[in-house]
Design a protein around this motif. Structure first.
Motif, PDB file in Angstrom:
ATOM      1  N   SER B 179       0.830  -1.203   0.000  1.00 33.45           N
ATOM      2  CA  SER B 179       0.000   0.000   0.000  1.00 33.45           C
ATOM      3  C   SER B 179       0.867   1.258   0.000  1.00 33.45           C
ATOM      4  O   SER B 179       0.594   2.215  -0.725  1.00 33.45           O
ATOM      5  N   GLU B 181       3.666   1.525  -1.222  1.00 39.11           N
ATOM      6  CA  GLU B 181       4.287   1.666  -2.541  1.00 39.11           C
ATOM      7  C   GLU B 181       3.279   2.123  -3.598  1.00 39.11           C
ATOM      8  O   GLU B 181       3.586   2.171  -4.789  1.00 39.11           O
ATOM      9  N   GLY B 182       2.046   2.415  -3.159  1.00 42.04           N
ATOM     10  CA  GLY B 182       1.042   2.924  -4.080  1.00 42.04           C
ATOM     11  C   GLY B 182       0.292   1.841  -4.831  1.00 42.04           C
ATOM     12  O   GLY B 182      -0.159   2.043  -5.960  1.00 42.04           O
ATOM     13  N   ARG B 183       0.173   0.682  -4.188  1.00 50.25           N
ATOM     14  CA  ARG B 183      -0.533  -0.434  -4.831  1.00 50.25           C
ATOM     15  C   ARG B 183      -1.722  -0.854  -3.980  1.00 50.25           C
ATOM     16  O   ARG B 183      -1.945  -0.324  -2.903  1.00 50.25           O
TER      17      ARG B 183
END
Lengths: 268, 433
Positions: B179, B181-183
């Motif tokens: 999360s 890491e932008g996922r």
């Protein structure tokens, strides 16, 4: 009480409505967020909060803007945006009202409060009132169980709620009466709140008390009975004011509803 | 009986501000730590016996020592402030009242593992806590506690407050990393463990808020001071959170090993005219206990010895007005909603669990359903990447173990025999829904 989890709503998710408010300023702020991280993509969650603060929801234009800034595809951004509950595809009202219906709050009255509010506002779960003021949603545990039943407005706490205080709260919001969180600030709009979550502070951290009554329950008891942790190398972690005196939440203008609750359960 | 350390400054005026925090000795521990070698800070935390306060109880200092210092990649500290486990409500009040306790702990811990950037991943649904964290980090930067050449030592650190977006699974440490890491927040297969390949594939320590917030007091007062509190294998003081049917719910900071009987007594007893029926020792993912467990020491070993887990010390108290089937159904609906969908046993299993429990709660089940339910639980537990599904089965199997008759009563009566109004806080106030 099975109606609590009625996620289904017949309202379709609007695609582009051609009135995107994303501007060059928004794009510049997205780049600023990306620059705060060693790897830009880490800013995607904050950027989506920013999109919501500008657009009132996650729009196709907002998704494309995030994708452009981060060098991702729209599908990659959509995959993230659809995973997280706080990102909304439908327009959110001026106030997002949450009622915790996870087990403890539900048992303590959250289910009845949620049912009452659905009837009072004439909306279902995750739906917005016709005047665009309030989006009602049943939420999961919000880490305030010692204040159950708990509600939130734009993710600010409202503690020890009842069906009556809940309907009063939403009435006040709809009428534009100033509303304060007992453990937070004066309620702003949902979009303004989303901007803070994106990482742009609004300078209101100093509003509100240190905590409500439940947060301080053990500490007050320890003070009354002179219980402290053992002395350490650095001397006793003695309180500055060992004699009972005014406490932060007892200061004028710092009232907390949680402190002045008329809920006799907490005082007996 | 109570030992306020983390909560000790919560009754000070404006405790969340730097000036107030420093009046009570705040950031003295940072100065002490920065005069030590990083490895000695790790040793001090190891010697203190501090174990992870996020639920698993893994020794914090040992976790830090797993960071390979010969690895040339950057090291990261990530604070798990995604407090979402049902019943758990200790980190949020801590960060609201005294965010600097956490920030000081972040700086010391980052120094110990030689991290150059630290992240506080806080759940998004707590606006005012986020405001206070943002302000505390800014104040610490302005004071020279965060930034370059901190206090003239040559140590550089940046701290980022990062708001999540509503996903229980992100409290799981590897999902949190994805999360961050932008996922989508989905757990990773381990090994490799985050200490070797964590955030951006770099060595990463992930600790709970309370664990990190305990570090300044350990550095200031010494490892022996910390380990003088608690029990043989569970050291120190900790925040116990009482909620539900008790007279004075709230945060009670006590040495590890206090019992629920003692805590309920401090909290003014179970609400007037009622008696304890069941409780969770550490959130909904820890198997339910009953009145027969009132004298179990609330430490990692004590709660483990009666078949549950200390977890987050989230003591949710339910009296005899509460239907255990309704309670368990609602938790199960939660796990179903929060399952990230990565692993089949969890993604599909939690749906099946809800279907059967709904049938049972509405009096349409059979005794065979109970057998099916337990069989399902056995097939779900231990078969996913993370512990979410294990947590989902905990309340089910433990409630059938302790309250099978209540499930059966639902069949006999053709529905739930409980009045939902009776369990509410306003039941006696004459309010109606």
């Amino acid at each position: 009480m099975s109606t609590v989890n009625d996620h289904a709503t017949s309202h379709p998710v609007p695609y582009s409505t051609g009135d995107s408010k994303i501007t060059e300023t928004t794009i510049a702020e997205m780049r600023e967020l990306a620059a705060r991280y060693p790897v830009g993509r880490s800013a995607l969650l904050p950027m989506l909060h920013l999109v919501q603060s500008v657009e009132g929801r996650v729009t196709p234009e907002g998704i494309e803007a995030c994708a452009d800034v981060l060098g991702l595809t729209g599908a990659e951004v959509s995959a993230v945006a659809t995973f997280y509950t706080m990102y909304k595809r439908r327009p959110v009202g001026e106030y997002h009202v949450g009622v915790c219906t996870n087990t403890l709050c539900a048992v303590m009255g959250g289910d009845l409060i949620f049912e009452r509010l659905k009837r009072h506002l004439d909306v279902g779960n995750d739906e917005t009132t016709e005047d665009g003021k309030i989006t009602l949603e049943h939420i999961e545990c919000n880490a305030a169980c010692d204040y159950a039943p708990v509600m939130t407005v734009n993710w600010e706490f409202f503690d020890d709620m009842t069906p009556e205080s809940a309907t009063q709260l939403v009435d006040d919001l709809r009428e534009g009466t100033e509303v304060k969180s007992p453990r937070g600030a004066t309620i702003c709009s949902w979009r303004e709140a989303e901007r803070v979550l994106a990482g742009f502070p609004d300078g209101r951290a100093d509003e509100g008390p240190t905590g409500g009554k439940a947060s301080l329950a053990g500490l007050r008891l320890a003070r009354e009975r002179n219980w402290t942790a053992p002395n350490g190398n650095g001397g006793a972690p003695a309180p500055l004011d060992p004699v009972p005196g005014p406490r932060p939440e007892d200061q004028p203008g710092r009232e907390s509803q949680a402190v002045h609750t008329d809920d006799s359960r907490k005082e007996d | 009986m109570l030992t306020p350390v983390l909560s000790d400054n919560w009754d000070q005026i404006n405790a969340w501000q730097l000036s107030s925090y420093q009046r009570t000795g705040g950031y003295d521990a940072l100065r002490t730590a920065l005069r030590m070698q990083p490895a000695d800070v790790v040793t001090a935390v190891k010697d203190s016996g501090l174990r992870g306060r996020g639920g698993a109880g893994f020794p914090t200092g040992m976790k830090w020592s797993f960071i390979p210092q010969d690895n040339p990649k950057p090291k990261y500290l990530v604070v798990n402030a995604d407090e979402s486990e049902p019943g758990t409500c200790k980190d949020i009040p801590l960060m609201m009242a005294s965010p600097h306790t956490l920030v000081e702990g972040v700086i010391i811990s980052s120094y110990a593992i030689r991290a150059s950037v630290a992240f506080i991943y806080v759940r998004g649904e707590v606006l005012h806590v986020i405001r206070r964290l943002q302000q505390a980090v800014q104040e610490a930067k302005d004071a020279g506690f965060i930034g370059t050449n901190i206090l003239g030592t040559g140590y550089d650190l940046d701290v980022v407050v990062h708001a999540g977006a509503g996903a229980y699974i992100c409290g799981e440490e590897t999902a949190l990393l994805d999360s961050l890491e932008g996922r989508r927040g989905q757990p990773r297969l381990r090994p490799p463990f985050p200490a070797v390949a964590g955030l951006y594939g770099c060595p990463t320590v992930i600790n709970n808020v309370e664990s990190i917030a305990s570090v300044p007091a350990i550095i200031k007062n010494g490892a022996d001071w910390f380990s003088s509190m608690g029990t043989e294998k569970s050291k120190g003081m900790t925040l116990y959170s009482l909620s539900g049917h008790v007279t004075r719910p709230g945060q009670y900071e006590a040495p590890m090993g206090i019992t629920l009987r003692q805590l309920i007594d401090l909290a003014g007893g179970v609400r007037d005219g009622h008696e304890l029926k069941f409780w969770t020792p550490g959130g909904s993912s820890t198997p339910l206990l009953t009145a027969e467990h009132l004298d179990v020491p609330l430490d990692y070993e004590g709660v483990g010895s009666v078949g549950s887990m200390l977890g987050t010390k989230a003591l949710q108290i339910f009296d005899e007005t509460t239907c255990v089937v309704r309670a368990v159904l609602r938790w199960t609906e939660f796990y179903k909603h929060e399952s990230c969908g990565k692993c089949t046993p969890c993604r599909e299993g939690t749906w099946w669990l809800v279907q059967i429990l709904e049938r049972l709660e509405h009096g349409k089940g059979t005794e065979e359903d109970l057998v099916t339910l337990l069989d399902l639980c056995e097939n779900i537990t231990g078969r996913s990447f993370c512990a979410l599904a294990d947590g989902a089965t905990a309340p089910i199997s433990s409630s059938i173990q302790h309250f099978k008759d209540e499930y059966l009563a639902h069949f006999a009566e053709g529905g739930c025999p409980f009045d939902p109004m009776a369990s509410t806080v306003f039941a006696t106030a004459g309010a109606n829904a």
